[in-house]
Design a protein around this motif. Structure first.
Motif, PDB file in Angstrom:
ATOM      1  N   CYS A 185      10.524  36.969  36.091  1.00  0.00           N
ATOM      2  CA  CYS A 185       9.802  38.154  36.581  1.00  0.00           C
ATOM      3  C   CYS A 185      10.507  38.761  37.788  1.00  0.00           C
ATOM      4  CB  CYS A 185       8.366  37.788  36.939  1.00  0.00           C
ATOM      5  SG  CYS A 185       7.321  37.385  35.529  1.00  0.00           S
ATOM      6  N   ARG A 186      10.940  37.916  38.704  1.00  0.00           N
ATOM      7  CA  ARG A 186      11.627  38.430  39.894  1.00  0.00           C
ATOM      8  C   ARG A 186      12.944  39.101  39.523  1.00  0.00           C
ATOM      9  NH1 ARG A 186       9.692  33.487  41.615  1.00  0.00           N
ATOM     10  NH2 ARG A 186      11.735  32.502  41.548  1.00  0.00           N
ATOM     11  N   GLU A 187      13.662  38.528  38.565  1.00  0.00           N
ATOM     12  CA  GLU A 187      14.920  39.137  38.136  1.00  0.00           C
ATOM     13  C   GLU A 187      14.684  40.493  37.482  1.00  0.00           C
ATOM     14  OE1 GLU A 187      17.622  35.103  37.332  1.00  0.00           O
ATOM     15  OE2 GLU A 187      16.597  36.104  35.663  1.00  0.00           O
ATOM     16  N   TYR A 229      12.322  47.073  31.665  1.00  0.00           N
ATOM     17  CA  TYR A 229      12.378  45.914  32.551  1.00  0.00           C
ATOM     18  C   TYR A 229      11.022  45.294  32.850  1.00  0.00           C
ATOM     19  CZ  TYR A 229      17.306  46.818  33.467  1.00  0.00           C
ATOM     20  OH  TYR A 229      18.668  46.985  33.331  1.00  0.00           O
ATOM     21  N   LEU A 230      10.002  46.112  33.077  1.00  0.00           N
ATOM     22  CA  LEU A 230       8.736  45.600  33.585  1.00  0.00           C
ATOM     23  C   LEU A 230       7.628  45.548  32.541  1.00  0.00           C
ATOM     24  CD1 LEU A 230       8.584  47.362  37.086  1.00  0.00           C
ATOM     25  CD2 LEU A 230       9.807  45.280  36.395  1.00  0.00           C
ATOM     26  N   GLN A 231       7.778  46.254  31.439  1.00  0.00           N
ATOM     27  CA  GLN A 231       6.691  46.311  30.465  1.00  0.00           C
ATOM     28  C   GLN A 231       7.085  45.742  29.101  1.00  0.00           C
ATOM     29  OE1 GLN A 231       5.754  50.692  31.296  1.00  0.00           O
ATOM     30  NE2 GLN A 231       3.718  49.833  30.958  1.00  0.00           N
ATOM     31  N   THR A 232       8.086  44.901  29.089  1.00  0.00           N
ATOM     32  CA  THR A 232       8.503  44.244  27.850  1.00  0.00           C
ATOM     33  C   THR A 232       8.369  42.734  28.023  1.00  0.00           C
ATOM     34  OG1 THR A 232      10.048  46.012  27.308  1.00  0.00           O
ATOM     35  CG2 THR A 232      10.390  43.905  26.221  1.00  0.00           C
ATOM     36  N   GLY A 233       7.747  42.078  27.051  1.00  0.00           N
ATOM     37  CA  GLY A 233       7.601  40.640  27.112  1.00  0.00           C
ATOM     38  C   GLY A 233       8.946  39.939  27.136  1.00  0.00           C
ATOM     39  N   MET A 234       8.968  38.786  27.795  1.00  0.00           N
ATOM     40  CA  MET A 234      10.198  38.018  27.947  1.00  0.00           C
ATOM     41  C   MET A 234      10.078  36.692  27.206  1.00  0.00           C
ATOM     42  SD  MET A 234      10.661  38.620  32.047  1.00  0.00           S
ATOM     43  CE  MET A 234       8.915  38.900  32.369  1.00  0.00           C
ATOM     44  N   PHE A 235      11.108  36.330  26.446  1.00  0.00           N
ATOM     45  CA  PHE A 235      11.161  35.016  25.816  1.00  0.00           C
ATOM     46  C   PHE A 235      11.463  33.977  26.883  1.00  0.00           C
ATOM     47  CE2 PHE A 235      13.605  31.483  24.178  1.00  0.00           C
ATOM     48  CZ  PHE A 235      12.869  31.068  23.075  1.00  0.00           C
ATOM     49  N   VAL A 236      10.612  32.955  26.985  1.00  0.00           N
ATOM     50  CA  VAL A 236      10.815  31.889  27.970  1.00  0.00           C
ATOM     51  C   VAL A 236      10.435  30.558  27.334  1.00  0.00           C
ATOM     52  CG1 VAL A 236      10.448  33.296  30.044  1.00  0.00           C
ATOM     53  CG2 VAL A 236       8.477  32.240  28.902  1.00  0.00           C
ATOM     54  N   ASN A 237      10.917  29.489  27.930  1.00  0.00           N
ATOM     55  CA  ASN A 237      10.436  28.142  27.640  1.00  0.00           C
ATOM     56  C   ASN A 237      10.029  27.530  28.978  1.00  0.00           C
ATOM     57  OD1 ASN A 237      10.490  27.240  24.801  1.00  0.00           O
ATOM     58  ND2 ASN A 237      12.632  27.895  24.879  1.00  0.00           N
ATOM     59  N   LEU A 238       8.748  27.630  29.291  1.00  0.00           N
ATOM     60  CA  LEU A 238       8.244  27.170  30.580  1.00  0.00           C
ATOM     61  C   LEU A 238       7.862  25.701  30.514  1.00  0.00           C
ATOM     62  CD1 LEU A 238       5.899  30.148  31.605  1.00  0.00           C
ATOM     63  CD2 LEU A 238       8.321  29.817  32.138  1.00  0.00           C
ATOM     64  N   THR A 317      10.168  24.839  21.208  1.00  0.00           N
ATOM     65  CA  THR A 317      10.286  25.415  19.877  1.00  0.00           C
ATOM     66  C   THR A 317      11.119  26.697  19.940  1.00  0.00           C
ATOM     67  OG1 THR A 317       8.368  26.891  20.007  1.00  0.00           O
ATOM     68  CG2 THR A 317       7.954  24.579  19.415  1.00  0.00           C
ATOM     69  N   HIS A 318      11.552  27.172  18.775  1.00  0.00           N
ATOM     70  CA  HIS A 318      12.331  28.413  18.755  1.00  0.00           C
ATOM     71  C   HIS A 318      11.450  29.628  19.050  1.00  0.00           C
ATOM     72  CE1 HIS A 318      10.649  28.870  14.701  1.00  0.00           C
ATOM     73  NE2 HIS A 318      11.078  30.117  14.718  1.00  0.00           N
ATOM     74  N   TRP A 319      10.123  29.465  19.014  1.00  0.00           N
ATOM     75  CA  TRP A 319       9.235  30.560  19.409  1.00  0.00           C
ATOM     76  C   TRP A 319       9.171  30.705  20.932  1.00  0.00           C
ATOM     77  CZ3 TRP A 319       7.201  27.325  15.384  1.00  0.00           C
ATOM     78  CH2 TRP A 319       7.037  27.956  14.152  1.00  0.00           C
ATOM     79  N   GLY A 320       9.310  29.569  21.656  1.00  0.00           N
ATOM     80  CA  GLY A 320       9.123  29.605  23.088  1.00  0.00           C
ATOM     81  C   GLY A 320       7.749  30.168  23.422  1.00  0.00           C
ATOM     82  N   GLN A 321       7.678  30.890  24.540  1.00  0.00           N
ATOM     83  CA  GLN A 321       6.475  31.626  24.909  1.00  0.00           C
ATOM     84  C   GLN A 321       6.877  33.046  25.288  1.00  0.00           C
ATOM     85  OE1 GLN A 321       7.059  28.755  27.380  1.00  0.00           O
ATOM     86  NE2 GLN A 321       6.560  27.422  25.638  1.00  0.00           N
ATOM     87  N   GLN A 322       5.909  33.931  25.351  1.00  0.00           N
ATOM     88  CA  GLN A 322       6.134  35.299  25.799  1.00  0.00           C
ATOM     89  C   GLN A 322       5.525  35.469  27.188  1.00  0.00           C
ATOM     90  OE1 GLN A 322       7.593  38.393  24.144  1.00  0.00           O
ATOM     91  NE2 GLN A 322       8.705  36.592  23.427  1.00  0.00           N
ATOM     92  N   LEU A 323       6.360  35.897  28.133  1.00  0.00           N
ATOM     93  CA  LEU A 323       5.948  36.063  29.526  1.00  0.00           C
ATOM     94  C   LEU A 323       5.823  37.542  29.854  1.00  0.00           C
ATOM     95  CD1 LEU A 323       5.474  34.943  32.416  1.00  0.00           C
ATOM     96  CD2 LEU A 323       7.970  34.949  32.706  1.00  0.00           C
ATOM     97  N   PHE A 324       4.717  37.890  30.522  1.00  0.00           N
ATOM     98  CA  PHE A 324       4.446  39.274  30.924  1.00  0.00           C
ATOM     99  C   PHE A 324       4.207  39.287  32.424  1.00  0.00           C
ATOM    100  CE2 PHE A 324       2.924  38.389  26.676  1.00  0.00           C
ATOM    101  CZ  PHE A 324       3.509  39.387  25.917  1.00  0.00           C
ATOM    102  N   GLY A 325       4.933  40.152  33.147  1.00  0.00           N
ATOM    103  CA  GLY A 325       4.905  40.125  34.592  1.00  0.00           C
ATOM    104  C   GLY A 325       3.855  41.029  35.220  1.00  0.00           C
ATOM    105  N   PHE A 326       3.352  40.590  36.390  1.00  0.00           N
ATOM    106  CA  PHE A 326       2.531  41.443  37.253  1.00  0.00           C
ATOM    107  C   PHE A 326       3.433  41.962  38.377  1.00  0.00           C
ATOM    108  CE2 PHE A 326      -1.194  38.632  35.966  1.00  0.00           C
ATOM    109  CZ  PHE A 326      -1.769  39.598  35.156  1.00  0.00           C
ATOM    110  N   TYR A 327       3.466  43.278  38.548  1.00  0.00           N
ATOM    111  CA  TYR A 327       4.317  43.891  39.576  1.00  0.00           C
ATOM    112  C   TYR A 327       3.458  44.837  40.416  1.00  0.00           C
ATOM    113  CZ  TYR A 327       7.782  42.205  36.247  1.00  0.00           C
ATOM    114  OH  TYR A 327       8.516  41.420  35.386  1.00  0.00           O
ATOM    115  N   PRO A 328       3.138  44.464  41.667  1.00  0.00           N
ATOM    116  CA  PRO A 328       3.495  43.219  42.371  1.00  0.00           C
ATOM    117  C   PRO A 328       2.615  42.065  41.905  1.00  0.00           C
ATOM    118  CG  PRO A 328       2.099  44.553  43.765  1.00  0.00           C
ATOM    119  CD  PRO A 328       2.366  45.378  42.538  1.00  0.00           C
TER     120      PRO A 328
END
Length: 379
Positions: A185-187, A229-238, A317-328
Motif C-alpha cells: 500500500c505504501r509503495e 495505483y490506488l483503486q486497483t486490487g493487489m495480489f499479495v501473500n500475507l 496458493t496461486h490465488w494469494g489474496q487481494q489487498l485494497f488500500g485505504f489512502y490515507p
C-alpha cells in the motif's frame, strides 16, 4: 452424439467439436490463456489446490463409485482422473479450449479413455447423453468471483445435475480482514505521488519548449493514475501477523441453491464487521476465500475437506489474496469495529472482471470516528 469438424474459427483447427467455442471477445479476454500448458502447470503445481481436490475426491469414494460425473472446465482433466480413480462409472470432461486435445492424450495415457469422455466446447452448448450425479470444477478466481466461471458451473448444474446430486466443492465463503502495516500500500501511494510530480515536470516542459499548456488535462491524468495505483486490487501473500483483526465472512454461497442473479446482484450489497485487535493504523483490507467439499444431503462427503486461501505461514496458493488500500490509513483503537458495506459488481468493459464499491465506518460503542467511501477494481 454427433461430432463435426470446424476449421473456420481458429478454435483448434481440424479438431472435433462437441459444442460451440467461446465468442471471439471472451476467448481473447479469458479462455485463450487456459489453452497453454504453462498456465495449466502453474495451477497443477499449487499443491494446496491440487491436493485439496485430490483428497476431497479420493477420500470420498462412496460419493463417486459407479456415479456419472461432469467436470466443468476440465483443462488437463486432472479432476476427471481423480474421479475415475475414486470409482466413477463415467466422466464427461468439458473443456472450451484446445486444451481438450491435450486432455484426451493425457486421459488415454492413463488408460482411462473408456471412462473419461473429453468434450470440446462451452458447457453452455455441449450435449450430454444423460444427467449426472456429481459436478466437479475448479472455478474460483481472485476474490473468489473474478473470471465469472461460477456462472458456467451453475448453468451446468441446472442443465445436467440429477435431483439430489452433489457439487464438489459444495460451498464457498468470501472473507474480508483488516490489514495493518502493508508495504504494498505504501509503495502504491509513493508511486501515485511520483506521478503527481511527473505531471508537473511534463507540463512545465511542454510550456517551455513547445508553448503548449496541458494544465486542462491535469485532473484527468491524476484520475487515471489514481485508478491504476490506488483503486486497483493487489495480489499479495500475507502472513497472519499482518492482519489486525480476524477475517469476517462477506458472502456465503451454497452451490446447490445459488442463482446467477445472486452472482450478478449489483443492487444487493454485502456487509461484514471486522473487530480490530489493537491500536494501529489500518492501511487496507484483504479479501480471501474458502471452499468446502461437503457433498449434498443425499450424497454427503464422509470426509469433508476445505481449501482455504487465507493468509498463512504455510504454503501459499496461486490465488494469494487481494489487498485494497485505504489512502490515507484509518487510525484504529483496540476494540474498534470496522463495518463494511460492499457492492460486488462486474466491470462493464469485461464482465469477468470485478468492481467493488464500498463504504466503511470505524468506531466502537455506537460512536463512529471515521467514514470512508471508495471503489476498487479487480482486473
Amino acid at each position: 452424439m454427433t461430432h463435426k469438424v470446424d476449421v473456420s474459427d481458429g478454435y483448434g483447427l481440424g479438431s472435433l467439436k462437441d459444442g460451440k467455442p467461446p465468442d471471439a471477445t471472451d476467448n481473447a479476454n479469458y479462455f485463450c490463456e487456459y489453452a497453454f500448458l504453462y498456465h495449466q502447470m502453474d495451477m497443477l503445481e499449487d499443491a494446496h489446490r491440487t491436493g485439496a481436490y485430490f483428497n476431497a475426491i479420493t477420500w470420498n469414494p462412496a460419493s463417486f463409485k459407479d456415479k456419472v460425473v461432469l467436470d466443468v472446465g476440465a483443462g488437463t482433466c486432472i479432476l476427471s482422473i481423480f474421479a475415475a480413480k475414486a470409482g466413477a462409472k463415467e466422466v464427461f470432461a468439458v473443456e472450451a479450449t484446445d486444451m481438450a486435445i491435450r486432455g484426451r492424450k493425457i486421459v488415454e495415457a492413463q488408460g482411462m479413455g473408456h471412462i473419461i469422455k473429453v468434450l470440446q466446447g462451452t458447457v453452455e452448448t455441449v450435449t450430454l447423453p444423460s444427467k449426472v450425479d456429481v459436478i466437479i470444477s475448479e472455478w474460483m478466481g481472485y476474490l473468489l468471483l473474478r473470471e465469472s466461471m461460477l456462472d458456467s458451473v451453475l448453468i451446468a448444474r441446472d442443465r445436467f445435475l440429477k435431483p439430489g446430486g452433489a457439487l464438489f466443492p459444495s460451498h464457498a465463503t468470501l472473507y474480508l480482514a483488516p490489514v495493518g502495516a502493508a508495504k504494498a500500500c505504501r509503495e502504491k501511494q509513493q508511486s501515485f505521488d511520483g506521478e503527481r510530480q511527473h505531471w508537473e515536470d511534463f507540463n512545465g516542459t511542454m510550456r517551455k519548449w513547445y508553448g503548449t499548456d496541458f494544465a486542462c488535462m491535469r485532473d484527468e491524468f491524476l484520475e487515471e493514475q489514481r485508478k491504476y495505483y490506488l483503486q486497483t486490487g493487489m495480489f499479495v501473500n500475507l502472513s497472519p501477523k499482518q492482519l489486525v483483526g480476524d477475517g469476517s465472512p462477506l458472502l456465503r454461497l451454497d452451490l446447490l441453491t445459488a442463482t446467477l442473479e445472486d452472482l450478478k446482484g449489483a443492487d444487493k450489497p454485502c456487509t461484514c464487521s471486522m473487530r480490530i485487535s489493537k491500536d494501529t493504523q489500518i492501511e487496507g483490507f484483504v479479501g480471501y476465500f474458502d471452499v468446502d467439499f461437503s457433498g449434498s444431503k443425499e450424497n454427503p462427503a464422509k470426509e469433508e475437506v476445505q481449501l482455504t486461501t487465507a493468509p498463512t505461514t504455510e504454503t501459499a496458493t496461486h490465488w494469494g489474496q487481494q489487498l485494497f488500500g485505504f489512502y490515507p490509513p484509518l487510525q484504529a483503537r483496540s476494540g474498534d469495529t470496522l463495518k463494511g458495506t460492499i457492492w460486488i459488481k462486474r466491470q462493464k468493459k469485461n464482465h469477468r472482471l470485478l468492481h467493488l464499491e464500498a463504504s466503511f465506518e470505524l468506531g466502537q460503542s455506537g460512536q463512529v470516528r471515521d467514514k470512508r467511501e471508495d471503489s476498487w477494481f479487480v482486473d
